[in-house]
Design a protein around this motif. Structure first.
Motif, PDB file in Angstrom:
ATOM      1  N   ALA A 110       5.243  -7.836  -6.766  1.00  0.00           N
ATOM      2  CA  ALA A 110       4.146  -8.151  -7.688  1.00  0.00           C
ATOM      3  C   ALA A 110       3.119  -9.062  -7.019  1.00  0.00           C
ATOM      4  N   ALA A 111       3.588 -10.025  -6.228  1.00  0.00           N
ATOM      5  CA  ALA A 111       2.677 -10.916  -5.511  1.00  0.00           C
ATOM      6  C   ALA A 111       1.853 -10.129  -4.495  1.00  0.00           C
ATOM      7  N   LEU A 112       2.479  -9.200  -3.821  1.00  0.00           N
ATOM      8  CA  LEU A 112       1.793  -8.373  -2.837  1.00  0.00           C
ATOM      9  C   LEU A 112       0.747  -7.478  -3.506  1.00  0.00           C
ATOM     10  N   VAL A 113       1.098  -6.899  -4.639  1.00  0.00           N
ATOM     11  CA  VAL A 113       0.143  -6.082  -5.393  1.00  0.00           C
ATOM     12  C   VAL A 113      -1.039  -6.937  -5.828  1.00  0.00           C
ATOM     13  N   ASP A 114      -0.767  -8.159  -6.274  1.00  0.00           N
ATOM     14  CA  ASP A 114      -1.814  -9.079  -6.700  1.00  0.00           C
ATOM     15  C   ASP A 114      -2.761  -9.403  -5.552  1.00  0.00           C
ATOM     16  N   VAL A 115      -2.208  -9.697  -4.388  1.00  0.00           N
ATOM     17  CA  VAL A 115      -3.027 -10.013  -3.216  1.00  0.00           C
ATOM     18  C   VAL A 115      -3.905  -8.821  -2.845  1.00  0.00           C
ATOM     19  N   LEU A 116      -3.318  -7.642  -2.811  1.00  0.00           N
ATOM     20  CA  LEU A 116      -4.085  -6.456  -2.439  1.00  0.00           C
ATOM     21  C   LEU A 116      -5.197  -6.152  -3.444  1.00  0.00           C
ATOM     22  N   ASP A 122      10.714  -7.021   4.267  1.00  0.00           N
ATOM     23  CA  ASP A 122       9.848  -5.863   4.488  1.00  0.00           C
ATOM     24  C   ASP A 122       8.498  -6.060   3.801  1.00  0.00           C
ATOM     25  N   LEU A 123       8.529  -6.586   2.603  1.00  0.00           N
ATOM     26  CA  LEU A 123       7.296  -6.790   1.845  1.00  0.00           C
ATOM     27  C   LEU A 123       6.438  -7.892   2.459  1.00  0.00           C
ATOM     28  N   VAL A 124       7.080  -8.927   2.986  1.00  0.00           N
ATOM     29  CA  VAL A 124       6.336 -10.009   3.631  1.00  0.00           C
ATOM     30  C   VAL A 124       5.663  -9.493   4.905  1.00  0.00           C
ATOM     31  N   ASN A 125       6.309  -8.569   5.596  1.00  0.00           N
ATOM     32  CA  ASN A 125       5.677  -7.958   6.768  1.00  0.00           C
ATOM     33  C   ASN A 125       4.403  -7.221   6.376  1.00  0.00           C
ATOM     34  N   ILE A 126       4.420  -6.582   5.225  1.00  0.00           N
ATOM     35  CA  ILE A 126       3.221  -5.885   4.742  1.00  0.00           C
ATOM     36  C   ILE A 126       2.117  -6.905   4.483  1.00  0.00           C
ATOM     37  N   LEU A 127       2.483  -8.058   3.968  1.00  0.00           N
ATOM     38  CA  LEU A 127       1.504  -9.113   3.706  1.00  0.00           C
ATOM     39  C   LEU A 127       0.813  -9.549   4.997  1.00  0.00           C
ATOM     40  N   SER A 128       1.559  -9.649   6.074  1.00  0.00           N
ATOM     41  CA  SER A 128       0.935 -10.022   7.352  1.00  0.00           C
ATOM     42  C   SER A 128       0.002  -8.918   7.839  1.00  0.00           C
ATOM     43  N   GLN A 129       0.312  -7.675   7.513  1.00  0.00           N
ATOM     44  CA  GLN A 129      -0.563  -6.568   7.886  1.00  0.00           C
ATOM     45  C   GLN A 129      -1.870  -6.604   7.078  1.00  0.00           C
ATOM     46  N   VAL A 130      -1.790  -7.046   5.835  1.00  0.00           N
ATOM     47  CA  VAL A 130      -2.995  -7.207   5.013  1.00  0.00           C
ATOM     48  C   VAL A 130      -3.911  -8.239   5.666  1.00  0.00           C
ATOM     49  N   GLN A 159     -11.859  -1.825   3.229  1.00  0.00           N
ATOM     50  CA  GLN A 159     -11.583  -1.507   1.828  1.00  0.00           C
ATOM     51  C   GLN A 159     -10.738  -0.244   1.709  1.00  0.00           C
ATOM     52  N   HIS A 160     -11.055   0.752   2.520  1.00  0.00           N
ATOM     53  CA  HIS A 160     -10.282   1.999   2.491  1.00  0.00           C
ATOM     54  C   HIS A 160      -8.837   1.751   2.926  1.00  0.00           C
ATOM     55  N   VAL A 161      -8.667   0.983   3.975  1.00  0.00           N
ATOM     56  CA  VAL A 161      -7.316   0.702   4.475  1.00  0.00           C
ATOM     57  C   VAL A 161      -6.522  -0.083   3.436  1.00  0.00           C
ATOM     58  N   LEU A 162      -7.128  -1.090   2.819  1.00  0.00           N
ATOM     59  CA  LEU A 162      -6.429  -1.891   1.812  1.00  0.00           C
ATOM     60  C   LEU A 162      -6.038  -1.042   0.600  1.00  0.00           C
ATOM     61  N   LYS A 163      -6.912  -0.147   0.185  1.00  0.00           N
ATOM     62  CA  LYS A 163      -6.586   0.744  -0.940  1.00  0.00           C
ATOM     63  C   LYS A 163      -5.402   1.643  -0.597  1.00  0.00           C
ATOM     64  N   GLU A 164      -5.402   2.153   0.640  1.00  0.00           N
ATOM     65  CA  GLU A 164      -4.296   3.010   1.057  1.00  0.00           C
ATOM     66  C   GLU A 164      -2.998   2.223   1.179  1.00  0.00           C
ATOM     67  N   MET A 165      -3.086   0.968   1.600  1.00  0.00           N
ATOM     68  CA  MET A 165      -1.892   0.127   1.675  1.00  0.00           C
ATOM     69  C   MET A 165      -1.314  -0.093   0.280  1.00  0.00           C
ATOM     70  N   LEU A 166      -2.193  -0.283  -0.688  1.00  0.00           N
ATOM     71  CA  LEU A 166      -1.738  -0.494  -2.065  1.00  0.00           C
ATOM     72  C   LEU A 166      -1.016   0.739  -2.596  1.00  0.00           C
ATOM     73  N   THR A 167      -1.567   1.910  -2.317  1.00  0.00           N
ATOM     74  CA  THR A 167      -0.927   3.131  -2.810  1.00  0.00           C
ATOM     75  C   THR A 167       0.355   3.464  -2.045  1.00  0.00           C
ATOM     76  N   ASP A 168       0.483   2.951  -0.829  1.00  0.00           N
ATOM     77  CA  ASP A 168       1.670   3.231  -0.017  1.00  0.00           C
ATOM     78  C   ASP A 168       2.804   2.224  -0.203  1.00  0.00           C
ATOM     79  N   LEU A 169       2.629   1.244  -1.091  1.00  0.00           N
ATOM     80  CA  LEU A 169       3.714   0.288  -1.318  1.00  0.00           C
ATOM     81  C   LEU A 169       4.952   1.010  -1.840  1.00  0.00           C
TER      82      LEU A 169
END
Length: 86
Positions: free
Chosen positions: A54-60, A7-15, A30-40
């Motif tokens: 943690a890797a996904l948070v780092d990338v975002l 599930d988390l890797v799918n989010i990475l592809s969306q980023v 930037q707005h979309v990426l910020k919202e993705m971070l808060t929606d993790l």
């Protein structure tokens, strides 16, 4: 709701999709990426995938550019006064 690493890797592809989108302006990205971070998903739902989350948070956070205040520029030959230094 148990979150899997898949599930988390799918989010990475969306980023990546947001980053490469030609439909969004830089500001919109930037707005979309910020919202993705808060929606993790919260940590407690990712108990077995803490490293992946943690890797996904780092990338975002690396992709989200901070709103930097404009820096004061001094001409090359002029040094700032001691009272202006901070």
């Amino acid at each position: 709701m148990k979150v899997r690493a898949y599930d988390l890797v799918n989010i990475l592809s969306q980023v990546d999709l947001v980053k490469s989108s030609k439909l969004l302006s830089q500001e919109q990205k930037q707005h979309v990426l910020k919202e993705m971070l808060t929606d993790l998903p919260m940590d407690m739902f990712c108990s077995g995938q803490k490293n992946t989350r943690a890797a996904l948070v780092d990338v975002l956070t690396k992709e989200i550019k901070p709103d930097e205040p404009k820096k004061k520029v001094t001409p090359k030959g002029k040094k700032p006064k001691p009272s202006e230094k901070k």
